[in-house]
Design an enzyme around this catalytic site. Structure first.
Site, short mmCIF file in Angstrom:
data_model
loop_
_atom_site.label_atom_id
_atom_site.label_comp_id
_atom_site.label_asym_id
_atom_site.label_seq_id
_atom_site.Cartn_x
_atom_site.Cartn_y
_atom_site.Cartn_z
N GLU A 196 -12.44 5.62 4.70
CA GLU A 196 -11.74 6.20 6.05
C GLU A 196 -12.56 6.60 7.08
O GLU A 196 -12.13 6.55 8.30
CB GLU A 196 -11.20 7.83 5.51
N TYR B 39 0.85 -1.18 -0.02
CA TYR B 39 0.02 0.00 0.01
C TYR B 39 1.02 1.39 -0.13
O TYR B 39 0.73 2.32 -0.66
CB TYR B 39 -1.00 -0.03 1.17
N TRP C 122 -5.98 1.25 9.93
CA TRP C 122 -6.24 1.34 8.60
C TRP C 122 -5.77 -0.27 8.14
O TRP C 122 -6.59 -0.78 6.93
CB TRP C 122 -5.40 2.34 7.93
#
Length: 206
Positions: A50, A28, A58
């Site tokens: 989010e 990522y 995350w």
């Protein structure tokens, strides 16, 4: 791990302190985070995810991202806006996503808000890229969780009826989509991300 330092990954590359381990974060960090995004569906997806992250890591959301995409029709606002109570019930029963009714309903609400914005501004990307920042110096330490720009963006979105879009959520969104470049100065990805986001801004704003 000191958030003011870059770290050496297993391949010997220097990355932001959070981006070397585990492997999902490494991919990522290297391929997505901070790179310019102009796709309305990807922008919509990210701001929704989010919102789901609020109160969680995350990594938790990242590991479930494909499940979220399947559950929310690839985050196509024109499809999501049609979701009704049966879909909310279906999503609450989906163990592959984060089953938070308020956040699920927020995605449906925000799909309508996204379509309104696209209709009034031409596209989501046209709106969000107006918030891009290009004049700041490279980061030498961990970035803040909230900035004046993210606070203003959150206020603007909420005034338009968006939900689960607080200042922290908005700044994480800005970082991820390339509206700012928070790769540390010595991170090997920083320059590539900067080039990507400048190209994106040129496509949208010129």
């Amino acid at each position: 791990m000191d958030p003011g330092l870059v770290t050496l990954g297993p391949d010997g590359a220097r990355r932001c302190w959070w981006g070397s381990e585990p492997a999902e974060y490494r991919r990522y960090h290297d391929r997505e985070w901070g790179f310019g995004v102009t796709s309305d569906e990807r922008l919509f997806e990210k701001i929704c995810l989010e919102g789901f992250q609020a109160g969680l890591s995350w990594l938790t959301v990242l590991r479930k991202r494909e499940n979220f995409r399947d559950a929310f029709s690839r985050f196509d606002p024109e499809r999501v806006v049609e979701f009704g109570e049966g879909d909310v019930e279906r999503l609450m029963g989906n163990a592959g996503i984060i089953r938070h009714q308020g956040k699920i309903r927020s995605v449906i609400n925000n799909a309508a808000r996204a379509l309104e914005m696209a209709a009034s501004r031409g596209s989501l990307s046209g709106f969000f890229w107006e918030w891009a920042e290009f004049e700041s110096a490279p980061r030498r330490a961990a970035p803040p969780a909230v900035t004046g720009e993210s606070t203003a963006l959150a206020k603007e979105l909420r005034s338009r009826g968006w939900t689960f879009v607080g200042p922290t959520t908005c700044y994480a969104f800005m970082q991820a989509m390339g509206l700012v470049n928070d790769h540390l100065e010595d991170c090997w990805v920083r320059e590539e991300a900067e080039e990507s986001r400048r190209r994106a801004a040129g496509e949208v704003l010129n």
